[in-house]
Design an enzyme around this catalytic site. Structure first.
Site, PDB file in Angstrom:
ATOM      1  CD  GLU A   1      -2.210   1.380   2.909  1.00 12.53           C
ATOM      2  OE1 GLU A   1      -2.539   2.502   3.352  1.00 12.53           O
ATOM      3  OE2 GLU A   1      -2.374   0.328   3.550  1.00 12.53           O
TER       4      GLU A   1
ATOM      5  CE  LYS B   1      -7.257   1.538   7.267  1.00  9.79           C
ATOM      6  NZ  LYS B   1      -6.352   2.457   6.539  1.00  9.79           N
TER       7      LYS B   1
END
Length: 213
Positions: free
Chosen positions: A41, A130
């Site tokens: 990421e 998340k």
């Protein structure tokens, strides 16, 4: 579940790159891929983030997914996807971002903290949420959340290290995301890719053991 999220869940480790010198992103990404991380990421609040996503996608995109993190708006999501991001992560319940990703058939990992937020994200099409900040909540939260909401896959992000990564996985998290506790940024800055691989592999091995041993 989307194939990219299945890959992330099976591997269990996402490397978070924030504020990395754009000039070393490709060799750093290659070192992390060699260490066995499941995805990378790049946060959009980093210098050269979009160019970095494009470069990593071209260099190692066949090995692992390249995602855009800290995606705050739908426009951010559009821009990141255009740059080559194959998945998107947000720190918050971002319905506009999720809508953009669903339309583009790109998975979004939406940041949530409460069961209400998790269910809302799931109802809008989010297949993995998340939980952030994970270390502040603790691993037992993931275990408790699985009781009423086993259908919602979770990723633990925020304060994740080698020790608590194992706790999160054993408590039911499908994956963990980590930055400084996984990536040796000092070694990367001096080009010591073997040191980068060693540190990252510690969490990879620990997570894989928690998942499959």
């Amino acid at each position: 579940m989307h194939a990219i999220l299945e890959h992330v869940a099976q591997n269990g480790v996402v490397a978070i790159l924030r504020g990395v010198n754009p000039g070393i992103l490709v060799p750093l990404g290659q070192a992390l891929a060699d260490a066995g991380v499941g995805a990378i990421e790049i946060t959009l609040n980093s210098e050269g983030a979009l160019q970095g996503i494009t470069a990593l996608k071209e260099a190692i995109g066949e090995k692992l997914p390249i995602g855009a993190g800290t995606v705050m708006t739908g426009e951010d999501a559009h821009t990141a996807i255009k740059a080559g991001a194959t998945f998107v992560l947000t720190p918050h319940l971002a319905e506009e971002t999720l809508a953009v990703c669903c339309q583009a058939k790109i998975p979004a990992v939406i940041g949530v903290m409460t069961p209400t937020e998790a269910v809302r994200a799931y109802d809008f099409g989010c297949e993995m949420v998340k939980i952030f900040p994970a270390a502040s909540i603790g691993a037992n939260y993931f275990r408790e959340l699985r009781g009423p909401l086993p259908q919602i896959a979770t990723m633990a992000v925020g304060g994740v290290n080698k020790d608590n990564a194992v706790e999160f996985i054993k408590a039911g998290a499908r994956a963990v995301g980590a930055g400084g506790q996984l990536v040796d940024f000092a070694a990367a800055a001096r080009g010591d890719w073997e040191a980068v691989k060693r540190k990252a592999n510690e969490i990879v091995v620990a997570v894989h053991a928690a998942k499959y041993d």
